[in-house]
Design an enzyme around this catalytic site. Structure first.
Site, short mmCIF file in Angstrom:
data_model
loop_
_atom_site.label_atom_id
_atom_site.label_comp_id
_atom_site.label_asym_id
_atom_site.label_seq_id
_atom_site.Cartn_x
_atom_site.Cartn_y
_atom_site.Cartn_z
N SER A 161 1.03 -1.14 -0.02
CA SER A 161 -0.06 0.08 -0.11
C SER A 161 0.89 1.14 -0.05
CB SER A 161 -1.00 -0.05 1.07
OG SER A 161 -1.41 1.30 1.41
N TYR A 171 -1.77 -0.84 10.52
CA TYR A 171 -1.96 -1.36 8.93
C TYR A 171 -0.48 -0.58 8.34
CZ TYR A 171 -3.45 -1.32 4.22
OH TYR A 171 -3.72 -1.78 2.70
#
Length: 273
Positions: A134, A147
């Site tokens: 990401s 995350y």
């Protein structure tokens, strides 16, 4: 047709994983899709002809079983797409240890276990690995500690793979998407619409708000990320190893300090952040 390959795609029932399975099947490759929820996997398998193998790859036995399922069905393994992942919000001081542990188990330990099971077979075929990280691995936002940390760890895990096994013909690369229209992102946008008090309260309105300042001004489509994954798995990327490819519409090219020249940016109220 290009040589038929056998590829495992984790998180293959929805979003980027499902788009990757569709694209690889369209190209004539064998695909094994994995995930913790059987029903989405079944739908994609029926649609594409992929082999569904429900499993939680955070479990060592499940990771080994997934690789063995590919070998039992097709006799070899050429590619691995590490796409399964979860998110839990929270700043460092607020995040529960339970949420931290679960994010790390799924996003980092799961890929490690699957790689350990797959490496001997990928070495035989001089195969390729693509990890779906990401832009959070490269840039951070508020309340995103677990995350972002997990995705940065996944990036370095795959770079280690590239360094350690490159001489034996194994390639490992990383794609870093920004906002992409997936089931997981839709859930986050639904929460954002409520938290930000958007007038229409819709997911569409939340995506528009979240991507308004980005260079392309829109979220990505899962197929756009799948195209990058497919290329990195292919012989066309034969000298690409340890690379990080941002598939983010220019998000990480943007200097936030210049936004004020093009937009009037106002902070939300304390209750809306």
């Amino acid at each position: 047709m290009a040589e038929q390959r056998v590829v495992i795609v984790t998180g293959g029932g929805t979003g980027i994983g499902a788009a990757g399975a569709r694209l690889l099947r369209e190209a004539g490759h064998h695909v094994v899709i994995s995930g913790r929820r059987p029903e989405p996997l079944r739908r994609i398998a029926e649609e594409t002809g992929a082999l569904a193998h429900p499993s939680d790859v955070g479990d060592p036995e499940a990771a080994t079983g997934l690789v063995q399922a590919a070998l039992d069905s097709y006799g070899r393994l050429d590619g691995l797409v590490l796409n399964a992942g979860i998110g839990r919000s929270g700043a460092v001081g607020d995040l529960s240890l339970e949420d931290w542990d679960e994010v790390m188990r799924i996003n980092v330990t799961g890929p490690l276990l699957l790689l350990r099971a797959a490496i001997p077979h990928l070495l035989r075929t001089r195969g390729a690995v693509v990890a779906v990280a990401s832009v959070a691995a490269l840039r951070n936002g508020s309340g995103n500690a677990a995350y972002a940390t997990s995705k940065a760890a996944l990036l370095q895990l795959c770079r280690s793979l590239a360094v350690d096994y490159g001489r034996q013909g194994l390639r490992a690369n990383i794609v870093c998407p920004s906002w992409v229209r997936t089931e997981m992102a839709d859930r986050r946008m639904a929460r954002f619409a409520t938290e930000a008090g958007l007038e229409d309260g819709s997911v569409e309105g939340a995506y528009e708000e979240a991507t308004r300042l980005l260079p392309m001004g829109r979220p990505g489509d899962p197929r756009e990320v799948a195209e990058a994954i497919s290329w990195l798995l292919s012989p066309a990327a034969s000298y690409v190893n340890g690379a990080t490819l941002t598939v983010d519409g220019g998000t990480t090219a943007l200097d936030p300090g210049t936004l004020a020249f093009d937009f009037r940016v106002q902070p939300r109220g304390e209750g809306e952040r």
